[in-house]
Design a protein around this motif. Structure first.
Motif, mmCIF file in Angstrom:
data_model
loop_
_atom_site.group_PDB
_atom_site.id
_atom_site.type_symbol
_atom_site.label_atom_id
_atom_site.label_comp_id
_atom_site.label_asym_id
_atom_site.label_seq_id
_atom_site.Cartn_x
_atom_site.Cartn_y
_atom_site.Cartn_z
ATOM 1 N N GLN A 44 0.828 -1.213 0.000
ATOM 2 C CA GLN A 44 0.000 0.000 0.000
ATOM 3 C C GLN A 44 0.861 1.261 0.000
ATOM 4 O O GLN A 44 0.550 2.231 -0.701
ATOM 5 C CB GLN A 44 -0.948 -0.014 1.192
ATOM 6 N N ALA A 48 0.918 4.130 -3.277
ATOM 7 C CA ALA A 48 0.686 5.574 -3.106
ATOM 8 C C ALA A 48 1.921 6.375 -3.501
ATOM 9 O O ALA A 48 1.810 7.408 -4.181
ATOM 10 C CB ALA A 48 0.285 5.871 -1.664
ATOM 11 N N SER A 60 -4.694 7.804 -2.226
ATOM 12 C CA SER A 60 -4.451 6.674 -1.328
ATOM 13 C C SER A 60 -4.249 5.413 -2.159
ATOM 14 O O SER A 60 -4.541 5.379 -3.358
ATOM 15 C CB SER A 60 -5.653 6.480 -0.396
#
Length: 177
Positions: A44, A48, A60
């Motif tokens: 993650q 981003a 995001s």
């Protein structure tokens, strides 16, 4: 790390975040869960930051994933399709992502009968291409030097998808208790 001839670690148990969960019948599952947590967080963060470096500042990881999914195969996607694709239960997460991406001019809304859809814009497709170029340079080239067997990576991905079904079924069972 000291390993026995059979490839197993000697002297320590599995690498986990919660040893009390690994004390059960399948400690390897606890080890995999911990690996998924740290891999998920790293992934993650990567998504981003790569998107930001490609010119998509302020998105995001889920918004970047939704952007790529809308771009996938140049076919309009409904909110329900996106939720199913990513196994997202909270439809508001996808609705918010689509609204933000639309406000940034990266996707635009459309219709398929009564159903609202999203399609990629030229700006959104260009951002996806810049992301892909950075991904190739910064991640794929580096990962390729590890000498990983691509068929083995595909097998692991298939196992992860199968296990997601096990977690979903266990979740349904827990919700009914």
């Amino acid at each position: 790390m000291d390993r026995k001839a059979d490839g197993k670690r000697s002297g320590i148990g599995p690498v986990v975040a919660a040893s009390h969960l690994a004390d059960g019948a399948m400690p390897a599952l606890s080890e995999m869960e911990y690996a998924l947590v740290i891999l998920g967080n790293a992934y993650q963060r990567w998504i981003a930051r790569c998107c930001s470096a490609a010119g998509g500042e302020g998105l995001s990881s889920i918004e970047v994933q939704i952007l790529h999914a809308v771009n996938h195969r140049s076919r309009d996607k409904s909110q329900a399709e996106l939720c199913m694709m990513f196994n997202i239960e909270d439809t508001h997460v996808v609705a918010y992502a689509l609204k933000k991406l639309q406000a940034l001019g990266l996707v635009e809304s459309g219709r398929r009968g009564k159903e609202k859809t999203a399609r990629i814009t030229r700006e959104g497709a260009e951002l996806c291409l810049r992301y892909r170029a950075l991904r190739e340079k910064l991640l794929v080239e580096s990962a390729a030097t590890l000498g990983l067997d691509e068929s083995r990576i595909s097998e692991i991905a298939a196992l992860m998808r199968v296990l997601s079904g096990q977690y979903d079924q266990a979740s349904r069972a827990a919700a009914s208790m």
